[in-house]
Design an enzyme around this catalytic site. Sequence first.
Site, PDB file in Angstrom:
ATOM      1  N   HIS A   1      49.452  33.782  40.729  1.00 29.85           N
ATOM      2  CA  HIS A   1      50.592  33.203  38.417  1.00 29.85           C
ATOM      3  C   HIS A   1      51.170  34.585  39.095  1.00 29.85           C
ATOM      4  O   HIS A   1      51.784  35.309  39.618  1.00 29.85           O
ATOM      5  CB  HIS A   1      49.252  33.342  37.824  1.00 29.85           C
ATOM      6  CG  HIS A   1      47.649  32.587  37.528  1.00 29.85           C
ATOM      7  ND1 HIS A   1      48.254  31.634  37.160  1.00 29.85           N
ATOM      8  CD2 HIS A   1      46.808  32.834  38.747  1.00 29.85           C
ATOM      9  CE1 HIS A   1      46.999  30.824  37.475  1.00 29.85           C
ATOM     10  NE2 HIS A   1      45.563  31.118  38.437  1.00 29.85           N
TER      11      HIS A   1
ATOM     12  N   ASN B   1      26.442  31.808  52.485  1.00 30.98           N
ATOM     13  CA  ASN B   1      25.321  31.666  51.415  1.00 30.98           C
ATOM     14  C   ASN B   1      25.497  31.633  49.947  1.00 30.98           C
ATOM     15  O   ASN B   1      26.797  31.147  49.646  1.00 30.98           O
ATOM     16  CB  ASN B   1      24.959  33.133  50.979  1.00 30.98           C
ATOM     17  CG  ASN B   1      23.100  33.966  51.341  1.00 30.98           C
ATOM     18  OD1 ASN B   1      22.632  32.805  50.529  1.00 30.98           O
ATOM     19  ND2 ASN B   1      22.829  34.726  52.052  1.00 30.98           N
TER      20      ASN B   1
ATOM     21  N   ARG C   1      39.823  48.319  53.296  1.00 32.34           N
ATOM     22  CA  ARG C   1      40.795  49.174  53.608  1.00 32.34           C
ATOM     23  C   ARG C   1      39.545  49.267  55.471  1.00 32.34           C
ATOM     24  O   ARG C   1      38.724  49.602  55.464  1.00 32.34           O
ATOM     25  CB  ARG C   1      41.123  50.542  53.487  1.00 32.34           C
ATOM     26  CG  ARG C   1      41.933  50.443  52.501  1.00 32.34           C
ATOM     27  CD  ARG C   1      42.472  51.858  51.947  1.00 32.34           C
ATOM     28  NE  ARG C   1      43.475  52.536  50.973  1.00 32.34           N
ATOM     29  CZ  ARG C   1      44.041  51.653  50.288  1.00 32.34           C
ATOM     30  NH1 ARG C   1      43.118  50.572  50.016  1.00 32.34           N
ATOM     31  NH2 ARG C   1      44.485  51.841  49.130  1.00 32.34           N
TER      32      ARG C   1
END
Length: 195
Positions: A113, A83, A179
């Site tokens: 990083h 979308n 979770r």
Amino acid sequence: MGEQADRLARGEWYLDDEELRQRRLECWRRLDSFNGAAADDDAVRSRALASLFGEVGDGALVVPRFQCSYGHNIRLGANAFVNANGFFMDDALITIGADVRIGPGAQLMTALHPVDDHRRRREGWERAAPIVIGENTWLGASVTVGAGVSIGHNAVIGAGSVVLHDIPDHVVAAGSPARVVRRTPAEVEGLQREH
């Protein structure tokens, strides 16, 4: 291929350089064509995606505006749907299975990083890890998927979730970090799909 592009392709730490900047610029030119096409000019958008992505499955659809880093690292399965306002940071491979649904504003981010090495982070070092989205998975609006994450097939990720760890097949996951909140029934092969 230059040294930094080679390091990036191997998943090693690398620094941005002129070759990588030029690759991104070429990608963004193709994105200009895709995002700038007239509302009813599906042919222009289809050609732009075919020239941009590493693979576009039959029936796959991406709604503008769409942004990515390089394009060639994206594999979009058959009948997948992305979308509006998606951003795929495809410094590493992003593989999206067939029949996946990705809500508006989703971000798939393969870049990493340095965390503990402050000097290297200041110097701009980075590396990338691939993302895999299994077949028939649904990412709700504004979901962010982090580098190196795999999401199983038939999973559902709640809107606004931040997925930083792998998610198994046949579950609903939500939150920041996401979770598992419950399991879903296993898909039964051979049954007709509901329409």
